[in-house]
Design an enzyme around this catalytic site. Structure first.
Site, short mmCIF file in Angstrom:
data_model
loop_
_atom_site.label_atom_id
_atom_site.label_comp_id
_atom_site.label_asym_id
_atom_site.label_seq_id
_atom_site.Cartn_x
_atom_site.Cartn_y
_atom_site.Cartn_z
N ASP A 82 103.14 6.56 -79.79
CA ASP A 82 102.90 5.05 -79.70
C ASP A 82 103.80 4.15 -80.18
OD1 ASP A 82 101.00 3.38 -78.35
OD2 ASP A 82 99.80 3.43 -80.44
N HIS A 180 95.86 -5.65 -80.69
CA HIS A 180 95.80 -4.59 -81.61
C HIS A 180 95.10 -4.92 -83.00
CE1 HIS A 180 99.83 -3.21 -80.11
NE2 HIS A 180 98.90 -2.49 -79.39
N GLY A 209 94.71 -1.94 -77.29
CA GLY A 209 93.75 -2.61 -77.86
C GLY A 209 92.32 -2.34 -77.59
N VAL A 231 92.77 3.59 -78.28
CA VAL A 231 91.84 3.34 -79.34
C VAL A 231 92.44 3.57 -80.77
CG1 VAL A 231 89.62 3.80 -80.03
CG2 VAL A 231 89.98 3.43 -77.69
ZN LIG Z 1 99.59 -0.73 -78.58
#
Ligand SMILES: [Zn+2]
Length: 285
Positions: A82, A180, A209, A231
Site C-alpha cells: 500500500d 486516511h 479511507g 480499510v
Molecule cells: Zn490510502
C-alpha cells in the site's frame, strides 16, 4: 491456494457491482484474522502492508507469512503493497512474492507521476504482479505520507483515463474526498466523479479511507463504482480496543493466548461486516 494477482479479482468485482475489501495488516494475527473473515464469508480478499509495517518486518517475512496463510486457504488472497513511494522497496516486494503493488507518486506533478508509474508497471508486469496507481491526492496520514485538507486534489475523469492509458496501471486510486485516518469532519465526497470515471473507464477503481464512513455511504460508493476499498485505521482500532477490553476485564489472568484470541475474534467480526457491506460475500468463486 497461492497468492493471486488481484487484477481479475477486481475486474470481476467491477463487472459484478461489488467491491473487494483491502485490509491493512500489522502482524500475523491481523493477517490471519483477515483471511479467516474472508473464509467465513467465502469472499476474495486483499491483504495490504503499509511502509511502516514493511520497515518493521521487511517484505520477505511479510510475503512468507501471507504465502503460508493464503496457501492453506480456499479463498483467493492477494498481497498488496500500500502507498509505495520508494521504487527500491517496490522492487524488493515484487521479488519477495507480493502479487500486487501500489506506486504512489501522486505528490509529483502529473507528468512525473506518469513517468515514475510507467517504470514500476514495466517491472511489475514482467513479474506477473499487478499495479495500482494514484491520481489526485488523498488527504490524511498514511505512515510517512501526510496530506493536509488544503492540499487535497480531486481526480477528474479526464486525468484518470489519460493516466491509466499512459501508464498501464491495472487499477487506479481516485481521490474523491475520502481520507486516511479517522474523519474529523464529515467528508465532502465526489461520488458523481467516481460514477463518471466508472462509466468511461474499463479498469477497476480504488477508494482509500474506508474507515469511519457510515455503511450507507460505503454502499453508495460501491454502487458508484468502487471495486477495491481500503480499510486500515479500523483494523488498528478494533485490534487495540480488543486487547484493552479483555485486559481491563481480566487484569490478573495473565493468559496471553486468551488475550490475543479475544482481539482476533473482534477483528474477524469487524472485517466480516465490511465484507458484507462491500458485497463481497459469496464471491470467492
Ligand atoms: Zn490510502
Amino acid at each position: 491456494m497461492p497468492l493471486v494477482n488481484p487484477k481479475n479479482m477486481l475486474l470481476a468485482a467491477r463487472e459484478g457491482g461489488y467491491c473487494v475489501g483491502a485490509f491493512n495488516i500489522v502482524d500475523l494475527l491481523s493477517l490471519e484474522a483477515v483471511v479467516a473473515a474472508a473464509e467465513a464469508k467465502r469472499a476474495p480478499v486483499m491483504l495490504q502492508t503499509s511502509s511502516g509495517v514493511i520497515k518493521k518486518f521487511g517484505v520477505r517475512k511479510l510475503a512468507a507469512m501471507a504465502q503460508w496463510v493464503a496457501g492453506n486457504s480456499p479463498v483467493p488472497v492477494a498481497l498488496h503493497l500500500d502507498h509505495g513511494t520508494d521504487v527500491k522497496v517496490l522492487s524488493e516486494a515484487i521479488q519477495a512474492g507480493y502479487s500486487s503493488v501500489m506506486i504512489d507518486a501522486s505528490e509529483h506533478p502529473f507528468e512525473k507521476n506518469v513517468a515514475i508509474t510507467q517504470g514500476v508497471v514495466e517491472e511489475a508486469h514482467a513479474a506477473g504482479v499487478a499495479v495500482e496507481g494514484e491520481i489526485g491526492r488523498v488527504v490524511g496520514v498514511e505512515d510517512d505520507i501526510v496530506v493536509h485538507q488544503d492540499d487535497a486534489i480531486y481526480t477528474t475523469p479526464e486525468e484518470a483515463l489519460e493516466f491509466q492509458r499512459r501508464t498501464g496501471v491495472d487499477f487506479l486510486a481516485a481521490a474523491i474526498g475520502t481520507a486516511h485516518g479517522f474523519y474529523k469532519v464529515e467528508p465532502k465526497l465526489n461520488i458523481d466523479t467516481l460514477r463518471k470515471i466508472r462509466e468511461q473507464a474499463a479498469f477497476p477503481l480504488v477508494v482509500h479511507g474506508g474507515t469511519g464512513l457510515p455503511f450507507e455511504v460505503v454502499k453508495t460508493l460501491v454502487q458508484a463504482g468502487a471495486a477495491k476499498m481500503n480499510v486500515s485505521t479500523q483494523i488498528k482500532k478494533t485490534y487495540i480496543d480488543g486487547l484493552y477490553d479483555y485486559i481491563s476485564a481480566k487484569r490478573t489472568e495473565y493468559d496471553i493466548i486468551k488475550v490475543l484470541a479475544s482481539a482476533k475474534t473482534g477483528l474477524i467480526t469487524m472485517i466480516g461486516e465490511y465484507i458484507e457491506v462491500l458485497g463481497g460475500a459469496g464471491k470467492a468463486g
